[in-house]
Design a protein around this motif. Structure first.
Motif, PDB file in Angstrom:
ATOM      1  N   VAL A 110       0.832  -1.208   0.000  1.00 26.49           N
ATOM      2  CA  VAL A 110       0.000   0.000   0.000  1.00 26.49           C
ATOM      3  C   VAL A 110       0.863   1.253   0.000  1.00 26.49           C
ATOM      4  O   VAL A 110       0.626   2.205  -0.753  1.00 26.49           O
ATOM      5  N   ARG A 111       1.896   1.270   0.847  1.00 19.85           N
ATOM      6  CA  ARG A 111       2.758   2.452   0.923  1.00 19.85           C
ATOM      7  C   ARG A 111       3.455   2.715  -0.406  1.00 19.85           C
ATOM      8  O   ARG A 111       3.544   3.852  -0.879  1.00 19.85           O
ATOM      9  N   ASN A 112       3.979   1.656  -1.031  1.00 21.22           N
ATOM     10  CA  ASN A 112       4.660   1.822  -2.318  1.00 21.22           C
ATOM     11  C   ASN A 112       3.699   2.321  -3.391  1.00 21.22           C
ATOM     12  O   ASN A 112       4.088   3.105  -4.260  1.00 21.22           O
ATOM     13  N   GLU A 113       2.449   1.877  -3.319  1.00 18.11           N
ATOM     14  CA  GLU A 113       1.455   2.332  -4.286  1.00 18.11           C
ATOM     15  C   GLU A 113       1.188   3.825  -4.107  1.00 18.11           C
ATOM     16  O   GLU A 113       1.045   4.565  -5.079  1.00 18.11           O
ATOM     17  N   ILE A 114       1.145   4.261  -2.853  1.00 23.55           N
ATOM     18  CA  ILE A 114       0.882   5.672  -2.570  1.00 23.55           C
ATOM     19  C   ILE A 114       2.078   6.543  -2.919  1.00 23.55           C
ATOM     20  O   ILE A 114       1.943   7.593  -3.549  1.00 23.55           O
ATOM     21  N   VAL A 115       3.271   6.096  -2.522  1.00 20.04           N
ATOM     22  CA  VAL A 115       4.470   6.920  -2.670  1.00 20.04           C
ATOM     23  C   VAL A 115       5.054   6.844  -4.073  1.00 20.04           C
ATOM     24  O   VAL A 115       5.497   7.837  -4.634  1.00 20.04           O
ATOM     25  N   HIS A 116       5.057   5.637  -4.654  1.00 12.36           N
ATOM     26  CA  HIS A 116       5.730   5.446  -5.940  1.00 12.36           C
ATOM     27  C   HIS A 116       4.792   5.077  -7.083  1.00 12.36           C
ATOM     28  O   HIS A 116       5.241   4.918  -8.215  1.00 12.36           O
ATOM     29  N   GLY A 117       3.496   4.918  -6.790  1.00 12.87           N
ATOM     30  CA  GLY A 117       2.584   4.411  -7.814  1.00 12.87           C
ATOM     31  C   GLY A 117       2.205   5.421  -8.874  1.00 12.87           C
ATOM     32  O   GLY A 117       1.685   5.050  -9.920  1.00 12.87           O
ATOM     33  N   GLY A 118       2.423   6.689  -8.603  1.00  8.90           N
ATOM     34  CA  GLY A 118       2.099   7.710  -9.593  1.00  8.90           C
ATOM     35  C   GLY A 118       0.624   8.027  -9.702  1.00  8.90           C
ATOM     36  O   GLY A 118       0.197   8.682 -10.653  1.00  8.90           O
TER      37      GLY A 118
ATOM     38  N   LEU B 212      -4.452   8.614   5.058  1.00  9.98           N
ATOM     39  CA  LEU B 212      -4.572   8.643   6.518  1.00  9.98           C
ATOM     40  C   LEU B 212      -5.042   7.295   7.053  1.00  9.98           C
ATOM     41  O   LEU B 212      -4.648   6.883   8.154  1.00  9.98           O
ATOM     42  N   ARG B 213      -5.874   6.605   6.299  1.00  5.90           N
ATOM     43  CA  ARG B 213      -6.289   5.251   6.706  1.00  5.90           C
ATOM     44  C   ARG B 213      -5.091   4.315   6.754  1.00  5.90           C
ATOM     45  O   ARG B 213      -4.949   3.511   7.679  1.00  5.90           O
ATOM     46  N   ALA B 214      -4.228   4.405   5.748  1.00  6.24           N
ATOM     47  CA  ALA B 214      -3.021   3.571   5.728  1.00  6.24           C
ATOM     48  C   ALA B 214      -2.095   3.924   6.891  1.00  6.24           C
ATOM     49  O   ALA B 214      -1.508   3.047   7.528  1.00  6.24           O
ATOM     50  N   LEU B 215      -1.958   5.206   7.164  1.00  2.00           N
ATOM     51  CA  LEU B 215      -1.126   5.663   8.277  1.00  2.00           C
ATOM     52  C   LEU B 215      -1.659   5.139   9.597  1.00  2.00           C
ATOM     53  O   LEU B 215      -0.897   4.633  10.448  1.00  2.00           O
ATOM     54  N   ASP B 216      -2.957   5.223   9.776  1.00  4.81           N
ATOM     55  CA  ASP B 216      -3.584   4.743  11.012  1.00  4.81           C
ATOM     56  C   ASP B 216      -3.387   3.240  11.186  1.00  4.81           C
ATOM     57  O   ASP B 216      -3.143   2.755  12.299  1.00  4.81           O
ATOM     58  N   ALA B 217      -3.463   2.494  10.084  1.00  6.36           N
ATOM     59  CA  ALA B 217      -3.304   1.044  10.157  1.00  6.36           C
ATOM     60  C   ALA B 217      -1.870   0.634  10.469  1.00  6.36           C
ATOM     61  O   ALA B 217      -1.633  -0.457  10.998  1.00  6.36           O
ATOM     62  N   ALA B 218      -0.899   1.498  10.149  1.00  7.12           N
ATOM     63  CA  ALA B 218       0.508   1.159  10.382  1.00  7.12           C
ATOM     64  C   ALA B 218       0.924   1.338  11.837  1.00  7.12           C
ATOM     65  O   ALA B 218       1.929   0.768  12.277  1.00  7.12           O
ATOM     66  N   ILE B 219       0.163   2.102  12.598  1.00  8.04           N
ATOM     67  CA  ILE B 219       0.553   2.398  13.983  1.00  8.04           C
ATOM     68  C   ILE B 219       0.642   1.137  14.849  1.00  8.04           C
ATOM     69  O   ILE B 219       1.644   0.932  15.541  1.00  8.04           O
ATOM     70  N   PRO B 220      -0.365   0.234  14.844  1.00  6.93           N
ATOM     71  CA  PRO B 220      -0.223  -0.992  15.643  1.00  6.93           C
ATOM     72  C   PRO B 220       0.946  -1.873  15.177  1.00  6.93           C
ATOM     73  O   PRO B 220       1.529  -2.599  15.983  1.00  6.93           O
ATOM     74  N   LEU B 221       1.296  -1.801  13.889  1.00  8.85           N
ATOM     75  CA  LEU B 221       2.420  -2.597  13.389  1.00  8.85           C
ATOM     76  C   LEU B 221       3.729  -2.098  13.985  1.00  8.85           C
ATOM     77  O   LEU B 221       4.599  -2.897  14.373  1.00  8.85           O
ATOM     78  N   LEU B 222       3.889  -0.779  14.051  1.00 11.35           N
ATOM     79  CA  LEU B 222       5.092  -0.220  14.662  1.00 11.35           C
ATOM     80  C   LEU B 222       5.164  -0.591  16.135  1.00 11.35           C
ATOM     81  O   LEU B 222       6.225  -0.974  16.641  1.00 11.35           O
ATOM     82  N   ARG B 223       4.053  -0.500  16.836  1.00  9.07           N
ATOM     83  CA  ARG B 223       4.038  -0.869  18.249  1.00  9.07           C
ATOM     84  C   ARG B 223       4.415  -2.338  18.441  1.00  9.07           C
ATOM     85  O   ARG B 223       5.132  -2.690  19.387  1.00  9.07           O
ATOM     86  N   ALA B 224       3.936  -3.197  17.542  1.00  8.30           N
ATOM     87  CA  ALA B 224       4.225  -4.622  17.664  1.00  8.30           C
ATOM     88  C   ALA B 224       5.714  -4.901  17.535  1.00  8.30           C
ATOM     89  O   ALA B 224       6.271  -5.716  18.278  1.00  8.30           O
ATOM     90  N   ILE B 225       6.386  -4.220  16.601  1.00  7.56           N
ATOM     91  CA  ILE B 225       7.823  -4.426  16.413  1.00  7.56           C
ATOM     92  C   ILE B 225       8.611  -3.877  17.594  1.00  7.56           C
ATOM     93  O   ILE B 225       9.501  -4.545  18.141  1.00  7.56           O
TER      94      ILE B 225
END
Length: 331
Positions: free
Chosen positions: A197-205, A214-227
Motif C-alpha cells: 500500500v505504501r509503495n502504491e501511494i508513494v511510488h505508484g504515480g 490517513l487510513r493507511a497511516l492509522d493502520a501502520a501504527i499498531p504494526l510499529l508498536r508490535a515491532i
C-alpha cells in the motif's frame, strides 16, 4: 472501429474472460428468469422487473472490470480493498499485541544522546508522523513507513537474530521474525500488505485521496508498536581498549586484539551482566549501544586487566572476534 472503441471492447472481453463459473451460472439462471418473466403473460414484454434482472446480469458480468477500474481521482477499487484489508489485519495485530507498547526498555544510559537514539518510544515516532501528516498525509506516511523498516532492521541486527552475511530485505526480515516466533503470521501479513500500500501511494504515480493515505497511516501504527514491543537484550559499551594477556599473571600482553567490555541489560532491564570479547576495531565509544555481529577469527585462553580494579581476570577460553557496530551508525 476507432482505437478508443477497440480498447473498450478489448477491456470488456478481458473482464468477461475472468468471470468465474459461479458468475456464469448466475448469469444463465437470471437470463432464464428474465425470459420466463417476459413470456409468462402471452408475449415477451419488458417491464420494471425485466430491467432489474437485466441490470443484475450486467453488474455480475462486469465485476472483474469494475474492480480494476479507476475511480475519480485515479484510485482503483483494488487499492481501496487493500486499504480495507490492511485495516482489518492491523486491528487483529493490535488484539494480539501482548507486550507493553512503549518501545525499547527504558534504562539509564551513560549519555543523553544514546538515550535519545535507543529509547525513542513508539509514542514519540507516532507523534512525529502525525504532526507531519497534519501538513502532508503522504509525508507522514513516509516517515512512519521509514521508521517501521528501521525498527525491523535494528531489532534483527542489535539482537543477533540477523544470521545472514548480508542485510535482509524487509520481506526476509519479517519472515525471520516469524521463524523466531517473535511475530505472528497475521502481523507479518499486515506488514507485507502495508509495504504494498505504501509503495502504491508513494511510488505508484496515482492521485490518492488524503483520507485513504490517513487510513493507511492509522493502520501502520499498531504494526510499529508490535515491532518495538518485542523484548530484546541491550548491549552497551562499558569499556573499550581493555588490555588482554596470554597468561594468568598478565606478563604477556596480546598485541593483535583489545578487549571490549559490554554491559548487557535483560529485555525488561531488570538484570545487568558484564561480558568481554576480543576485537580489532578501535572506534568503540563508551555508553553507545552496539549490534550483535561477529567475525571469523578466534582467540583461545585469554585474561584481561579489569579497568576498575586492575586485577587480572579470566576473559574466555575461546571466543570469536566481536565486530558489532554502534547502533546509531545504522540508518
Amino acid at each position: 472501429m476507432t482505437r478508443r472503441k477497440w480498447q473498450l471492447f478489448s477491456r470488456l472481453l478481458a473482464g468477461l474472460d475472468s468471470v468465474t463459473p459461479v458468475r456464469l451460472y448466475l448469469i444463465c439462471l437470471i437470463s432464464v428468469l428474465l425470459v420466463l418473466h417476459g413470456v409468462a403473460p402471452q408475449d415477451f414484454r419488458v417491464d420494471g422487473t425485466s430491467i432489474g434482472l437485466l441490470g443484475v446480469i450486467v453488474v455480475v458480468s462486469l465485476v472483474p472490470i469494475l474492480k480494476s477500474a479507476s475511480l475519480p481521482g485515479g484510485t482503483g477499487l483494488n487499492f481501496r480493498e487493500d486499504i480495507d484489508q490492511l485495516q482489518r489485519e492491523s486491528e487483529l495485530v493490535e488484539e494480539e499485541l501482548v507486550f507493553p507498547a512503549r518501545g525499547l526498555p527504558v534504562i539509564a544510559h551513560e549519555t543523553e544522546t544514546q538515550q535519545r537514539l535507543v529509547d525513542r518510544s513508539a509514542d514519540d515516532i507516532i507523534a512525529e508522523a502525525l504532526t507531519a501528516a497534519a501538513r502532508s498525509p503522504r509525508v507522514g506516511l513516509m516517515i512512519l513507513g521509514s521508521e517501521l523498516e528501521r525498527a525491523v532492521r535494528f531489532l534483527l541486527v542489535s539482537s543477533g537474530w540477523d544470521t545472514s552475511p548480508r542485510s535482509y530485505s524487509l520481506r526476509r526480515s519479517i519472515d525471520r521474525l516469524v521463524e523466531l516466533g517473535l511475530l505472528t503470521r497475521s502481523a507479518a501479513s499486515a506488514l507485507d500488505l502495508f509495504q504494498t500500500v505504501r509503495n502504491e501511494i508513494v511510488h505508484g504515480g496515482k492521485v490518492v485521496p488524503e483520507e485513504e493515505i490517513l487510513r493507511a497511516l492509522d493502520a501502520a501504527i499498531p504494526l510499529l508498536r508490535a515491532i518495538l514491543a518485542i523484548p530484546r537484550e541491550t548491549n552497551l559499551v562499558h569499556y573499550a581498549d581493555v588490555d588482554l594477556y596470554a597468561d594468568s599473571r598478565g606478563t604477556t600482553k596480546l598485541s593483535d586484539a583489545k578487549g571490549l567490555l559490554l554491559k548487557t541489560l535483560s529485555p525488561g532491564g531488570a538484570s545487568v551482566r558484564y561480558r568481554i570479547f576480543p576485537t580489532t576495531k578501535t572506534d568503540y565509544e563508551i555508553g553507545k549501544q552496539v549490534t550483535w555481529e561477529w567475525g571469523t577469527r578466534t582467540w583461545g585462553d585469554t585474561w584481561y586487566k579489569d579497568p576498575e580494579s586492575g586485577e587480572i581476570r579470566p576473559a574466555w577460553t575461546s571466543s570469536l572476534e566481536f565486530r558489532g557496530r554502534h547502533l546509531d551508525e545504522l540508518k
